[in-house]
Motif scaffolding. Structure first.
Motif, PDB file in Angstrom:
ATOM      1  N   TYR A   1       9.068   9.038 -10.255  1.00 33.23           N
ATOM      2  CA  TYR A   1       8.946   7.522 -10.249  1.00 33.23           C
ATOM      3  C   TYR A   1       9.629   7.049  -9.108  1.00 33.23           C
ATOM      4  O   TYR A   1      10.932   7.267  -8.852  1.00 33.23           O
ATOM      5  CB  TYR A   1       9.228   6.663 -11.561  1.00 33.23           C
ATOM      6  N   VAL A   2       9.008   6.115  -8.061  1.00 33.28           N
ATOM      7  CA  VAL A   2       9.460   5.547  -7.091  1.00 33.28           C
ATOM      8  C   VAL A   2       9.468   4.057  -7.526  1.00 33.28           C
ATOM      9  O   VAL A   2       8.586   3.209  -7.626  1.00 33.28           O
ATOM     10  CB  VAL A   2       8.921   5.809  -5.715  1.00 33.28           C
ATOM     11  N   SER A   3      10.893   3.641  -7.645  1.00 36.20           N
ATOM     12  CA  SER A   3      11.057   2.127  -7.961  1.00 36.20           C
ATOM     13  C   SER A   3      10.718   1.039  -6.865  1.00 36.20           C
ATOM     14  O   SER A   3      10.591   1.467  -5.685  1.00 36.20           O
ATOM     15  CB  SER A   3      12.295   1.599  -8.494  1.00 36.20           C
ATOM     16  N   SER A   4      10.415  -0.156  -7.001  1.00 33.71           N
ATOM     17  CA  SER A   4      10.305  -1.151  -6.050  1.00 33.71           C
ATOM     18  C   SER A   4      11.560  -1.160  -4.968  1.00 33.71           C
ATOM     19  O   SER A   4      11.244  -1.440  -4.074  1.00 33.71           O
ATOM     20  CB  SER A   4      10.046  -2.567  -6.743  1.00 33.71           C
ATOM     21  N   GLY A   5      12.662  -0.717  -5.509  1.00 32.94           N
ATOM     22  CA  GLY A   5      13.708  -0.857  -4.662  1.00 32.94           C
ATOM     23  C   GLY A   5      13.990   0.544  -3.981  1.00 32.94           C
ATOM     24  O   GLY A   5      15.108   0.621  -3.022  1.00 32.94           O
ATOM     25  N   GLY A   6      13.001   1.392  -4.172  1.00 29.95           N
ATOM     26  CA  GLY A   6      13.189   2.536  -3.425  1.00 29.95           C
ATOM     27  C   GLY A   6      13.765   3.990  -4.256  1.00 29.95           C
ATOM     28  O   GLY A   6      14.103   5.031  -3.639  1.00 29.95           O
ATOM     29  N   ALA A   7      14.230   3.737  -5.491  1.00 33.71           N
ATOM     30  CA  ALA A   7      14.760   4.737  -6.089  1.00 33.71           C
ATOM     31  C   ALA A   7      14.048   5.976  -6.534  1.00 33.71           C
ATOM     32  O   ALA A   7      13.111   5.268  -7.244  1.00 33.71           O
ATOM     33  CB  ALA A   7      15.835   4.101  -7.296  1.00 33.71           C
ATOM     34  N   VAL A   8      14.286   6.919  -6.399  1.00 36.91           N
ATOM     35  CA  VAL A   8      13.379   8.030  -6.945  1.00 36.91           C
ATOM     36  C   VAL A   8      13.984   8.729  -8.017  1.00 36.91           C
ATOM     37  O   VAL A   8      15.153   9.028  -7.942  1.00 36.91           O
ATOM     38  CB  VAL A   8      13.004   9.197  -5.621  1.00 36.91           C
TER      39      VAL A   8
ATOM     40  N   ARG B   1       5.453   3.374   1.888  1.00 38.47           N
ATOM     41  CA  ARG B   1       5.102   2.176   1.400  1.00 38.47           C
ATOM     42  C   ARG B   1       4.749   1.201   2.476  1.00 38.47           C
ATOM     43  O   ARG B   1       5.766   0.993   3.234  1.00 38.47           O
ATOM     44  CB  ARG B   1       6.236   1.428   0.491  1.00 38.47           C
ATOM     45  N   VAL B   2       3.853   0.561   2.493  1.00 39.50           N
ATOM     46  CA  VAL B   2       3.469  -0.376   3.632  1.00 39.50           C
ATOM     47  C   VAL B   2       3.301  -1.721   3.060  1.00 39.50           C
ATOM     48  O   VAL B   2       2.339  -2.003   2.200  1.00 39.50           O
ATOM     49  CB  VAL B   2       2.105   0.199   4.287  1.00 39.50           C
ATOM     50  N   SER B   3       4.114  -2.619   3.696  1.00 37.39           N
ATOM     51  CA  SER B   3       3.978  -3.746   3.217  1.00 37.39           C
ATOM     52  C   SER B   3       2.705  -4.768   3.765  1.00 37.39           C
ATOM     53  O   SER B   3       2.162  -4.357   4.509  1.00 37.39           O
ATOM     54  CB  SER B   3       5.200  -4.668   3.529  1.00 37.39           C
TER      55      SER B   3
ATOM     56  N   SER C   1       9.824   4.836   3.865  1.00 34.31           N
ATOM     57  CA  SER C   1       9.311   6.195   3.652  1.00 34.31           C
ATOM     58  C   SER C   1      10.267   6.454   2.590  1.00 34.31           C
ATOM     59  O   SER C   1      11.688   6.449   2.529  1.00 34.31           O
ATOM     60  CB  SER C   1       9.704   7.252   4.951  1.00 34.31           C
ATOM     61  N   PHE C   2       9.911   7.640   1.445  1.00 36.64           N
ATOM     62  CA  PHE C   2      10.789   8.197   0.522  1.00 36.64           C
ATOM     63  C   PHE C   2      10.595   9.531   0.339  1.00 36.64           C
ATOM     64  O   PHE C   2       9.475   9.774   0.212  1.00 36.64           O
ATOM     65  CB  PHE C   2      10.547   7.274  -0.817  1.00 36.64           C
ATOM     66  N   SER C   3      11.427  10.365   0.174  1.00 40.69           N
ATOM     67  CA  SER C   3      11.472  11.714   0.024  1.00 40.69           C
ATOM     68  C   SER C   3      10.877  12.072  -1.675  1.00 40.69           C
ATOM     69  O   SER C   3      11.775  11.842  -2.357  1.00 40.69           O
ATOM     70  CB  SER C   3      12.701  12.428   0.240  1.00 40.69           C
ATOM     71  N   VAL C   4       9.839  12.709  -1.409  1.00 39.01           N
ATOM     72  CA  VAL C   4       9.304  13.050  -2.862  1.00 39.01           C
ATOM     73  C   VAL C   4       8.477  14.351  -2.566  1.00 39.01           C
ATOM     74  O   VAL C   4       7.475  14.657  -2.133  1.00 39.01           O
ATOM     75  CB  VAL C   4       8.309  12.118  -3.472  1.00 39.01           C
TER      76      VAL C   4
ATOM     77  N   LEU D   1       0.809  -1.080  -0.092  1.00 40.17           N
ATOM     78  CA  LEU D   1       0.032  -0.001  -0.159  1.00 40.17           C
ATOM     79  C   LEU D   1       0.742   1.371   0.048  1.00 40.17           C
ATOM     80  O   LEU D   1       1.839   1.524   0.842  1.00 40.17           O
ATOM     81  CB  LEU D   1      -0.915  -0.124   1.211  1.00 40.17           C
ATOM     82  N   TRP D   2       0.397   2.175  -0.815  1.00 35.97           N
ATOM     83  CA  TRP D   2       1.433   3.350  -1.067  1.00 35.97           C
ATOM     84  C   TRP D   2       0.526   4.558  -0.808  1.00 35.97           C
ATOM     85  O   TRP D   2      -0.685   4.680  -1.232  1.00 35.97           O
ATOM     86  CB  TRP D   2       1.862   3.530  -2.278  1.00 35.97           C
ATOM     87  N   VAL D   3       1.023   5.583   0.090  1.00 35.30           N
ATOM     88  CA  VAL D   3       0.187   6.841   0.319  1.00 35.30           C
ATOM     89  C   VAL D   3       1.366   7.907   0.399  1.00 35.30           C
ATOM     90  O   VAL D   3       2.467   7.689   0.284  1.00 35.30           O
ATOM     91  CB  VAL D   3      -0.354   6.767   1.899  1.00 35.30           C
ATOM     92  N   SER D   4       0.786   9.153  -0.199  1.00 27.31           N
ATOM     93  CA  SER D   4       1.366  10.312  -0.257  1.00 27.31           C
ATOM     94  C   SER D   4       1.199  11.494   0.505  1.00 27.31           C
ATOM     95  O   SER D   4      -0.122  11.388   0.971  1.00 27.31           O
ATOM     96  CB  SER D   4       1.378  11.107  -1.679  1.00 27.31           C
ATOM     97  N   ASP D   5       2.038  12.232   1.261  1.00 23.22           N
ATOM     98  CA  ASP D   5       1.886  13.237   2.251  1.00 23.22           C
ATOM     99  C   ASP D   5       2.514  14.478   1.472  1.00 23.22           C
ATOM    100  O   ASP D   5       3.530  14.722   1.439  1.00 23.22           O
ATOM    101  CB  ASP D   5       2.630  13.164   3.330  1.00 23.22           C
ATOM    102  N   GLN D   6       1.584  15.284   0.860  1.00 26.50           N
ATOM    103  CA  GLN D   6       2.017  16.348   0.124  1.00 26.50           C
ATOM    104  C   GLN D   6       2.718  17.488   0.946  1.00 26.50           C
ATOM    105  O   GLN D   6       3.943  18.045   0.484  1.00 26.50           O
ATOM    106  CB  GLN D   6       0.877  17.051  -0.718  1.00 26.50           C
ATOM    107  N   ASN D   7       2.202  17.706   2.042  1.00 28.76           N
ATOM    108  CA  ASN D   7       2.785  18.739   2.983  1.00 28.76           C
ATOM    109  C   ASN D   7       4.168  18.379   3.373  1.00 28.76           C
ATOM    110  O   ASN D   7       5.176  19.211   3.663  1.00 28.76           O
ATOM    111  CB  ASN D   7       1.953  19.093   4.332  1.00 28.76           C
TER     112      ASN D   7
END
Length: 332
Positions: free
Chosen positions: A172-179, A136-138, A145-148, A124-130
């Motif tokens: 794009y955030v890959s399955s490995g976490g690369a942005v 990403r929740v397994s 957590s990924f910085s975007v 499950l993925w969610v975004s926090d705009q602020n």
């Protein structure tokens, strides 16, 4: 592609086919901050102000699925058929039960506004705009957590990654976490991408804050711009029999067939149009008369212009081999 747009209390739900023909599925839809579609073409919408979850089937029939104790925002439907939603700006994800009740799924260190999606691996993925992050929740509720920055709308791919709408483009955030950057273009460099659709061929559809929707390819090339007909003031047919219309929302558009999305040729406040050659037309933006290339959308002066000689050009007529005539309402 499904689009929900229009006035806050009277939105249209429209389906865009592969040939860009539009079909209005339902109208009178209340203001919503979240929408998802299942494989059967059923659309699930969060009614933000009335605190409800609605379902619209492929025939346009609307049903209320649930009342919510909060103003609902993002919503998604998982591969197993579960409907998940979150309060707009809240941090808890709920599952919608068949009886209309809600079950708390998980509480996260994020304020969810526009992004809630399940990927092909069941995460499950969610975004926090602020906060400028994507979580990403397994399936075991392990959180990464990924910085975007300015993360908003989300769309999953079939590789366990997600595309993220941001300010000025898509990441794009890959399955490995690369942005990485997925889409950047000058046309949207000052736009918060809070809604977009990515086709299987890699093309992107992005609406702006006004009335234009952009279509890009996967290499960030602008392919087309689309809009709606609004208060048209004039029209001609081009060499291929398509309608070319001066539109009230500051565009000139091409309509290729009945029900097709109007394609933006150029932008500007135009009132009158007259066909000149197979490739050009003369247009008026109220005062100046300009020549429009119907293929490229380029504009060039058609005559010297002075505010003392022209006031409000409302009509143009072309005289083959002998120039053109302007009707100036202001100077009679």
């Amino acid at each position: 592609i499904y689009v929900l747009a229009g006035p806050a209390r009277d939105q249209l739900l429209t389906r865009i086919g592969a040939d860009y023909t539009t079909e209005v599925i339902a109208q009178g839809i209340p203001f919503s901050r979240g929408m998802t579609v299942d494989a059967s073409g059923d659309v699930y919408i969060t009614d933000y102000n009335a605190r409800r979850v609605l379902k619209i089937d492929a025939n346009g029939e609307l049903a209320e699925l649930a009342d919510t104790p909060f103003n609902p925002g993002a919503i998604t439907r998982t591969a197993s058929g579960e409907v998940l939603l979150a309060p707009f700006g809240g941090n808890t994800v709920y599952a919608l039960n068949p009886d209309g009740s809600l079950t708390e799924r998980i509480t996260l260190p994020a304020n969810i506004m526009y992004g809630l999606i399940e990927d092909s691996d069941g995460n499950l993925w969610v975004s926090d705009q602020n906060a400028g992050k994507v979580l990403r929740v397994s399936p075991a509720n392990v959180i990464a957590s990924f910085s975007v920055p300015s993360a908003a709308a989300l769309q999953a791919d079939d590789r366990g990654g997600v595309y993220v709408g941001t300010y000025g483009g898509i990441k794009y955030v890959s399955s490995g976490g690369a942005v990485s950057n997925a889409l950047n273009h000058d046309a949207i460099d000052r736009l918060y991408v809070v809604a977009f659709a990515r086709e299987r061929n890699g093309d992107y559809w992005i609406p702006d804050a006004g009335s234009i929707t952009y279509r890009f390819d996967g290499a960030s090339n602008l392919l087309q711009r689309f809009t709606t007909l609004k208060s048209p003031t004039g029209m001609i047919t081009d060499a291929n029999g398509n309608l070319v219309v001066t539109n009230g929302n500051n565009t000139i558009v091409r309509v290729r067939r009945r029900g097709a999305l109007p394609e933006v040729i150029t932008t500007g406040n135009f009132r009158a149009i007259a066909g000149e050659t197979a490739d050009t037309a003369l247009v008026s933006s109220g005062r100046a008369a300009r020549r429009l290339h119907l293929v490229t959308g380029n504009l060039s002066p058609a005559m010297p212009y002075s505010s003392t000689t022209l006031s409000s050009v409302e009509a143009i007529a072309v005289q083959p081999g002998n120039g053109f005539v302007l009707a100036d309402r202001g100077h009679n």
